[in-house]
Design an enzyme around this catalytic site. Sequence first.
Site, short mmCIF file in Angstrom:
data_model
loop_
_atom_site.label_atom_id
_atom_site.label_comp_id
_atom_site.label_asym_id
_atom_site.label_seq_id
_atom_site.Cartn_x
_atom_site.Cartn_y
_atom_site.Cartn_z
N GLY A 114 -7.38 19.62 109.72
CA GLY A 114 -7.47 21.04 109.40
C GLY A 114 -6.13 21.75 109.53
O GLY A 114 -5.79 22.60 108.71
N THR A 147 0.78 6.77 102.66
CA THR A 147 -0.33 5.87 102.35
C THR A 147 -1.63 6.47 102.89
O THR A 147 -1.70 6.89 104.03
CB THR A 147 -0.07 4.48 102.97
N CYS A 174 -5.38 29.63 128.41
CA CYS A 174 -4.75 29.41 129.71
C CYS A 174 -4.32 27.96 129.92
O CYS A 174 -3.37 27.69 130.64
CB CYS A 174 -5.69 29.80 130.83
C1 LIG Z 1 -10.22 22.63 114.75
C2 LIG Z 1 -9.79 23.71 113.83
C3 LIG Z 1 -8.60 23.61 113.10
C4 LIG Z 1 -7.66 22.44 113.25
O1 LIG Z 1 -8.18 21.26 112.73
P1 LIG Z 1 -7.54 19.85 113.20
O2 LIG Z 1 -8.19 18.86 112.32
O3 LIG Z 1 -7.87 19.69 114.63
O4 LIG Z 1 -6.08 19.96 112.95
C5 LIG Z 1 -8.27 24.63 112.24
N1 LIG Z 1 -9.07 25.71 112.10
C6 LIG Z 1 -10.22 25.84 112.78
C7 LIG Z 1 -11.07 27.03 112.57
C8 LIG Z 1 -10.62 24.86 113.67
O5 LIG Z 1 -11.75 24.99 114.36
#
Ligand SMILES: *Cc1c(COP(=O)(O)O)cnc(C)c1O
Length: 393
Positions: free
Chosen positions: A70, A235, A322
């Site tokens: 994400g 890849t 925190c």
């Molecule tokens: C977890 C999360 C991400 C980051 O995704 P990753 O795959 O951990 O990099 C981004 N946005 C939201 C809203 C998330 O909950």
Amino acid sequence: MNVYADNAATAKMRPAALRTYAETAEKYFGNPSSLHSDGQRAAEELSRCRAKTAELLGCSPREIIFTSGGSEADNQAIVAAAIAGEKKGKKHIVSTAFEHHAVLHVLDRLKERGFEITLLPVGERGIVRAEQVRNAVRDDTCLVTVMFANNEIGTIQPVAEIGAVCREKKIPFHTDAVQAVGHVPVDVNALNADMLSLSAHKFGGPRGVGALVSKLPVRPLIEGGAQERGRRAGTENLPAIVAMTTALELSVAEMTEADAKIRAMRDKLIAGLKAVPHCALNGDEKSRLSGNVSFCFEGIEGESLLLLLDEAGIRASSGSACTSGSLDPSHVLLAIGRPHEVAHGSLRLTLSADNTQEEIDYMLKEIPRVVQYLRDMSPVWRDLQSGKRNYVL
Ligand SMILES: *Cc1c(COP(=O)(O)O)cnc(C)c1O
């Protein structure tokens, strides 16, 4: 009893996804870019996943860019839109105050490079209105990015309406749908989204894999080979992509049933925790993900609460920053108007269909007990009780 209630941080991998991961690593070891038959078999498996993912999200296979998760998808969407905007002299971006840091920190960087960022307030319900977006966009706006569902308080945003405003104004619209995909129906076209981010480990797939869906041409963040139609070099992580596809298929197939079960447990948990004096649910109660429970308890520190709950077998999260060594409370809780001292006493429980009624009952017994235990030791609580300090909640 051990209760895993931190599914918004990462969900346990589905056994079927784990199996396909191992099978793919063994069977499709070839590089999809290789011309020989082992490579081509891997390439075919990759296109099967792309087609299936596209079908499940209501987009076209060529709009899918597999990423490392994400965060990468968010970074790429925003950086690509910013660079495209800059070329046309458009350096204004609209977002919200409670986005994930994978969005907010990229926007901070762009600000250093002369972009103007408007972060819309989300109100005490934790929901931004399409009207706010309409009023904030300008002729020089090159991107609107608003998350689908917040990762701390679970509130769901009117994404389709916001997307409609952006369509009308011809402004690219990105949504971070990481908390939504696999949990609520997501149809990229129906959402009027130009770009959408998702991540496998939030719906039972492996960590380190996700996707950016983009209807717009986007430049790569990772330069190198021509993988992903030149939009993401490297890849392809085929075992992870196959496992993500399996997890998404199952999540979508089981969504209605899982949602009803999770929602019933969640409602019971919320109702029970509300009985604790001087606490409050964070964010709108109706427009929220079915697995999200987020509370602030006055007079205690979320970190102590987490540690004691962990000792009692309950794996939860505070939703505050925190842990990163800073004493700043969560930007999300501040964004919905919680004062600092209250935001510090936060607790986030995020459920999955693997949780049970017994676990809910156990949490409803343990959490009020631990809150009371911490309050009995808290000087802040003493001041609140003696009237030296006023209750906020
Ligand atoms: C977890 C999360 C991400 C980051 O995704 P990753 O795959 O951990 O990099 C981004 N946005 C939201 C809203 C998330 O909950």
